[in-house]
Structures are given as structure tokens and as C-alpha cells.
Design a protein around this motif. Sequence first.
Motif, PDB file in Angstrom:
ATOM      1  N   THR A  39      21.798   1.799  15.409  1.00 37.51           N
ATOM      2  CA  THR A  39      21.698   1.539  13.798  1.00 37.51           C
ATOM      3  C   THR A  39      20.772   0.503  13.262  1.00 37.51           C
ATOM      4  N   GLN A  47      16.043   4.607   7.592  1.00 37.93           N
ATOM      5  CA  GLN A  47      17.097   4.177   7.970  1.00 37.93           C
ATOM      6  C   GLN A  47      17.715   5.199   9.001  1.00 37.93           C
ATOM      7  N   THR A  57      21.449   5.546  11.111  1.00 42.78           N
ATOM      8  CA  THR A  57      23.054   5.151  11.292  1.00 42.78           C
ATOM      9  C   THR A  57      23.351   5.946  12.203  1.00 42.78           C
ATOM     10  N   VAL A  58      24.145   5.456  13.169  1.00 43.60           N
ATOM     11  CA  VAL A  58      24.722   6.139  14.379  1.00 43.60           C
ATOM     12  C   VAL A  58      26.509   5.703  14.226  1.00 43.60           C
ATOM     13  N   SER A  59      27.169   6.666  13.844  1.00 47.49           N
ATOM     14  CA  SER A  59      28.542   6.656  13.640  1.00 47.49           C
ATOM     15  C   SER A  59      29.133   6.844  15.087  1.00 47.49           C
ATOM     16  N   GLY A 119      18.414   9.000   9.217  1.00 47.67           N
ATOM     17  CA  GLY A 119      19.488   9.560   8.660  1.00 47.67           C
ATOM     18  C   GLY A 119      20.787   9.255   9.630  1.00 47.67           C
ATOM     19  N   LEU A 120      21.898   9.775   9.067  1.00 44.37           N
ATOM     20  CA  LEU A 120      23.290   9.806   9.845  1.00 44.37           C
ATOM     21  C   LEU A 120      23.481  10.793  10.951  1.00 44.37           C
ATOM     22  N   GLN A 157      26.138  11.335  14.664  1.00 48.98           N
ATOM     23  CA  GLN A 157      27.092  10.851  15.448  1.00 48.98           C
ATOM     24  C   GLN A 157      26.737  10.283  16.824  1.00 48.98           C
TER      25      GLN A 157
END
Length: 126
Positions: A91, A121, A123-125, A10-11, A13
Motif C-alpha cells: 500500500t 494510490q 491500497t491492499v486490504s 485502486g483498492l 485484496q
Amino acid sequence: QVQLVESGGGLVQAGGSLRLSCAASGRTFSNYAAGWFRQAPGKEREFVAAITWSGGRTYYADLVKGRFTISRDNAKNMVFLQMNMLKPEDTAVYYCAAPQDLFVTPDRGSETYEYWGQGTQVTVSS
């Protein structure tokens, strides 16, 4: 044959955590070592972590050592990757894998793994 299905991506921070799961079916998964690999866009697939068939020994890439933890539950045919202190450079698509032979010491080379999941997937913001 061993079938592997990853989940838990997932997404998140930067600084956050995710727990990836890999569900195995087919042959007795508890007899197989298991590994996690990842592939970022434009980069080669790289080793992340591995665990012996018994769970007694674990191995980590230097980039994730101290932040990621691999574990398994052989009663449930599951392997997990707990990822803490995530960074944008983490990511990638993360893959679960198992070698062809039983009871082998897991290797860091992806070419030694026979069975692969479809990937999840992460994803690291920033």
C-alpha cells in the motif's frame, strides 16, 4: 520536458493484482529509461522497479522481485507495472519517473530522476 501521468491504482485484496500505467508526453520518451517508485504514509519514497530505454533490461527492489513486472511500449509512449500477489505492505502512492538524460542506465536512487508523475494510490486490504 517529459510529462508523466499514472493510472490504474485502486483498492484490491491481498493476493490480488493491479496493472499500473504511465503515459508519457513531450520529448521522445522511447529515449529515456523509466522507473517506478512508491511512498507509504510516514515513509520515504522507495525504489520499486526500473527499465532501460529499450526495454532490454529491468531492475527490481528485492521486496517486489518475482511479484512485479515492469514493461514498456515505446510505440505508445507507455510504461507499465504489473503487480501480482499484492500484500498490505505494498500500500502506497506509486509514481512513475524518468531521468533527465537520454539513454542512461536507470538508477535506484530517486534523486537521479528529473521527471515525475502525480502518483496513483494503491491500497491492499488484508
